[in-house]
Design an enzyme around this catalytic site. Structure first.
Site, PDB file in Angstrom:
ATOM      1  N   ASP A   1       2.690   1.804  -3.124  1.00  0.00           N
ATOM      2  CA  ASP A   1       2.920   2.152  -4.544  1.00  0.00           C
ATOM      3  C   ASP A   1       2.053   3.321  -4.994  1.00  0.00           C
ATOM      4  O   ASP A   1       2.541   4.266  -5.631  1.00  0.00           O
ATOM      5  CB  ASP A   1       2.780   0.931  -5.470  1.00  0.00           C
ATOM      6  CG  ASP A   1       1.445   0.211  -5.439  1.00  0.00           C
ATOM      7  OD1 ASP A   1       0.594   0.533  -4.585  1.00  0.00           O
ATOM      8  OD2 ASP A   1       1.247  -0.685  -6.296  1.00  0.00           O
TER       9      ASP A   1
ATOM     10  N   LEU B   1      -1.477 -12.656  -5.378  1.00  0.00           N
ATOM     11  CA  LEU B   1      -0.219 -12.933  -6.090  1.00  0.00           C
ATOM     12  C   LEU B   1      -0.257 -12.323  -7.487  1.00  0.00           C
ATOM     13  O   LEU B   1       0.521 -12.687  -8.365  1.00  0.00           O
ATOM     14  CB  LEU B   1       0.034 -14.446  -6.167  1.00  0.00           C
ATOM     15  CG  LEU B   1       0.151 -15.141  -4.806  1.00  0.00           C
ATOM     16  CD1 LEU B   1       0.361 -16.630  -4.974  1.00  0.00           C
ATOM     17  CD2 LEU B   1       1.301 -14.540  -3.990  1.00  0.00           C
ATOM     18  N   SER B   2      -1.211 -11.409  -7.651  1.00  0.00           N
ATOM     19  CA  SER B   2      -1.220 -10.589  -8.840  1.00  0.00           C
ATOM     20  C   SER B   2      -1.554 -11.352 -10.125  1.00  0.00           C
ATOM     21  O   SER B   2      -0.916 -11.176 -11.160  1.00  0.00           O
ATOM     22  CB  SER B   2       0.165  -9.936  -8.925  1.00  0.00           C
ATOM     23  OG  SER B   2       0.166  -8.979  -9.865  1.00  0.00           O
ATOM     24  N   SER B   3      -2.595 -12.183 -10.003  1.00  0.00           N
ATOM     25  CA  SER B   3      -3.062 -12.879 -11.204  1.00  0.00           C
ATOM     26  C   SER B   3      -3.581 -11.876 -12.228  1.00  0.00           C
ATOM     27  O   SER B   3      -3.468 -12.100 -13.436  1.00  0.00           O
ATOM     28  CB  SER B   3      -4.154 -13.883 -10.842  1.00  0.00           C
ATOM     29  OG  SER B   3      -5.242 -13.219 -10.234  1.00  0.00           O
ATOM     30  N   SER B   4      -4.130 -10.766 -11.771  1.00  0.00           N
ATOM     31  CA  SER B   4      -4.689  -9.786 -12.730  1.00  0.00           C
ATOM     32  C   SER B   4      -3.599  -9.140 -13.572  1.00  0.00           C
ATOM     33  O   SER B   4      -3.727  -9.040 -14.795  1.00  0.00           O
ATOM     34  CB  SER B   4      -5.472  -8.677 -12.036  1.00  0.00           C
ATOM     35  OG  SER B   4      -5.673  -8.919 -10.698  1.00  0.00           O
TER      36      SER B   4
ATOM     37  N   HIS C   1       0.829  -1.209   0.000  1.00  0.00           N
ATOM     38  CA  HIS C   1       0.000   0.000   0.000  1.00  0.00           C
ATOM     39  C   HIS C   1       0.866   1.264   0.000  1.00  0.00           C
ATOM     40  O   HIS C   1       0.471   2.298   0.529  1.00  0.00           O
ATOM     41  CB  HIS C   1      -1.001  -0.018   1.164  1.00  0.00           C
ATOM     42  CG  HIS C   1      -2.047  -1.076   0.973  1.00  0.00           C
ATOM     43  ND1 HIS C   1      -3.171  -0.878   0.211  1.00  0.00           N
ATOM     44  CD2 HIS C   1      -2.102  -2.368   1.396  1.00  0.00           C
ATOM     45  CE1 HIS C   1      -3.892  -2.002   0.186  1.00  0.00           C
ATOM     46  NE2 HIS C   1      -3.252  -2.919   0.889  1.00  0.00           N
TER      47      HIS C   1
ATOM     48  N   GLY D   1      -7.309 -14.276  -6.899  1.00  0.00           N
ATOM     49  CA  GLY D   1      -7.811 -13.714  -5.642  1.00  0.00           C
ATOM     50  C   GLY D   1      -6.948 -14.060  -4.452  1.00  0.00           C
ATOM     51  O   GLY D   1      -7.410 -14.038  -3.310  1.00  0.00           O
TER      52      GLY D   1
ATOM     53  N   GLU E   1      -6.573  -1.497 -15.588  1.00  0.00           N
ATOM     54  CA  GLU E   1      -7.162  -1.918 -14.310  1.00  0.00           C
ATOM     55  C   GLU E   1      -7.839  -0.738 -13.599  1.00  0.00           C
ATOM     56  O   GLU E   1      -8.914  -0.877 -13.026  1.00  0.00           O
ATOM     57  CB  GLU E   1      -6.082  -2.546 -13.418  1.00  0.00           C
ATOM     58  CG  GLU E   1      -6.685  -3.236 -12.222  1.00  0.00           C
ATOM     59  CD  GLU E   1      -5.864  -4.414 -11.708  1.00  0.00           C
ATOM     60  OE1 GLU E   1      -4.970  -4.902 -12.437  1.00  0.00           O
ATOM     61  OE2 GLU E   1      -6.134  -4.836 -10.578  1.00  0.00           O
TER      62      GLU E   1
ATOM     63  N   ASP F   1       2.386  -4.259  -9.302  1.00  0.00           N
ATOM     64  CA  ASP F   1       2.170  -5.597  -9.866  1.00  0.00           C
ATOM     65  C   ASP F   1       2.562  -5.638 -11.344  1.00  0.00           C
ATOM     66  O   ASP F   1       3.223  -6.571 -11.804  1.00  0.00           O
ATOM     67  CB  ASP F   1       0.703  -6.005  -9.710  1.00  0.00           C
ATOM     68  CG  ASP F   1       0.254  -5.972  -8.261  1.00  0.00           C
ATOM     69  OD1 ASP F   1       1.120  -5.875  -7.382  1.00  0.00           O
ATOM     70  OD2 ASP F   1      -0.962  -6.038  -8.025  1.00  0.00           O
TER      71      ASP F   1
HETATM   72  C1  GLA Z   1      -2.578  -4.745  -4.937  1.00  0.00           C
HETATM   73  C2  GLA Z   1      -2.411  -3.632  -5.949  1.00  0.00           C
HETATM   74  C3  GLA Z   1      -1.002  -3.039  -5.895  1.00  0.00           C
HETATM   75  C4  GLA Z   1      -0.618  -2.663  -4.462  1.00  0.00           C
HETATM   76  C5  GLA Z   1      -0.914  -3.809  -3.512  1.00  0.00           C
HETATM   77  C6  GLA Z   1      -0.691  -3.424  -2.077  1.00  0.00           C
HETATM   78  O1  GLA Z   1      -1.761  -5.825  -5.277  1.00  0.00           O
HETATM   79  O2  GLA Z   1      -2.658  -4.113  -7.257  1.00  0.00           O
HETATM   80  O3  GLA Z   1      -0.915  -1.930  -6.754  1.00  0.00           O
HETATM   81  O4  GLA Z   1      -1.234  -1.483  -4.064  1.00  0.00           O
HETATM   82  O5  GLA Z   1      -2.251  -4.275  -3.636  1.00  0.00           O
HETATM   83  O6  GLA Z   1       0.649  -3.132  -1.889  1.00  0.00           O
END
Ligand code: GLA
Length: 378
Positions: A27, A115-118, A25, A112, A150, A162
């Site tokens: 970025d 791990l940044s699947s999106s 939190h 979900g 996004e 991400d």
């Molecule tokens: C998600 C968001 C990121 C970042 C994190 C928290 O992964 O996509 O941009 O803000 O939450 O660090």
């Protein structure tokens, strides 16, 4: 594009998920984060079509969507296809000149799970569509366009971490990201260290509103603090002593949100220094503080993540443990010595099942390379 013979298709493009070691939190506040791309990835196989349609199939949900390039509108369906349409819509809006394609998606990044699947999906789709149009793009620009998809199409006001991690990962390295300048410093991870990612199996949805609400809290704080500190553009520009000085101008919740972001930025820089100095104990202690701050000040943890972190810290060979990513469920990251991994997995799995009645999944990840064309070995 089509200097290539049809037999060269489909061409496959893959983009990695990421795990964030510290700096959450931060970025979207212009601050610092320290993720690593991981060896779980999304792959998009692309073959050209003669018409102006993009047809997308995903094995995961056994679903297909089909859309006309000229009729793309920022209208959400509320599912995985928004990431694909969002990327196509952004690429069209910057004048890429998309061409018809069939896309087929496979992924082993859990959805979900934080791990940044999106971002992996966005970046892999972007590479596939750009290639179809015969174009290449600078990696930072690519990350920014995917973030825009996004933000503006999917409706999650995420930061750049991400997408930048997916576009810039390197095997065996963590990435110190300056999310304002988008500068990256690559920091080698010690060979004996393992990235143990524990999935609480509590699914998070960043679109649920809490994520955007946190970002709004930060922006409200900046609006207030910049009246008395005119150089402040983002929380990145506020020091802890300034925050204390003007604490009375903020409501108590907003104050705690700021305290998390400002201290987390410093922890991330300190953690990078610890890694440069091979000080894993110092690094782990910063991870533990980070979890506390995310739990108590930012309020984005949950009971299950707290249990996983507690269990992890009880194990031998663990340097530190914290929730990772956006929170509200998803995963924790623990840094574990290679020789302690088997015990770690067994004990954390058993302990979690006992305390929650849920079976967690534990992934021992490697820091992986960035998004790329996937060329099958002949
Ligand atoms: C998600 C968001 C990121 C970042 C994190 C928290 O992964 O996509 O941009 O803000 O939450 O660090």
């Amino acid at each position: 594009m089509p200097s290539l013979p049809v037999s060269s298709f489909p061409r496959s493009f893959c983009a990695p998920g990421r795990v964030n070691l510290i700096g959450d939190h931060t970025d979207y506040n212009g601050g610092f984060a320290l993720p690593a791309a991981i060896d779980m990835a999304t792959t998009v196989a692309m073959s050209p079509r003669a018409d102006h349609r993009i047809s997308v199939h995903t094995g995961k949900f056994s679903e297909s969507v089909d859309f006309e390039i000229g009729a793309l509108k920022p209208i959400r369906r509320g599912d995985w296809s928004d990431y694909v349409c969002g990327v196509a819509w952004v690429l069209e809006s910057v004048g890429v000149g998309l061409q018809g394609a069939n896309l087929s998606i496979r992924s082993d990044v859990p959805v979900g799970a934080g791990l940044s699947s999106s971002a992996a999906l966005e970046v892999a789709v972007a590479l596939a569509l750009l290639t179809r149009s015969g174009l290449e793009m600078d990696r930072r620009e690519l990350a920014l366009l995917c973030q825009r998809a996004e933000n503006e199409f999917v409706g999650v006001r995420c930061g750049i971490m991400d997408q930048l991690a997916a576009c810039s990962g390197r095997s065996d390295y963590a990435l110190l990201l300056d999310c304002r300048s988008m500068d990256i410093e690559y920091l080698v991870l010690p060979a004996h260290l393992r990235l143990a990612v524990c999935n609480s199996m509590v699914k998070h949805s960043l679109a649920s509103g809490e994520y955007n609400r946190r970002r709004q809290d930060c922006e409200d704080a900046v609006a207030i603090l910049s009246r008395v500190l005119p150089k402040v553009r983002q929380l990145r520009d506020v020091s802890l002593s300034d925050l204390e000085r003007f604490r009375g101008d903020l409501d108590p919740t907003t104050y705690r949100r700021c305290r998390h972001v400002i201290s987390e930025n410093q922890r991330t820089l300190d953690a990078a220094a610890a890694l440069r100095n091979h000080d894993l104990a110092g690094f782990g202690a910063l991870m533990n503080h980070s979890h506390k701050s995310l739990r108590d000040d930012y309020e984005v943890s949950c009971a299950e993540l707290d249990i996983l972190v507690e269990l992890a810290r009880e194990q031998d060979g663990v340097y530190g443990s914290r929730m990772t990513g956006g929170g509200f469920g998803g995963c924790t990251i623990s840094l574990v010595s290679e020789n302690a991994v088997d015990n770690f997995k067994r004990n954390v799995n058993n302990g979690y099942a006992l305390r929650t009645g849920t079976q967690s999944e534990i992934y021992i990840c490697e820091a992986a390379g960035s998004a790329r064309e996937h060329v099958p070995v002949q």
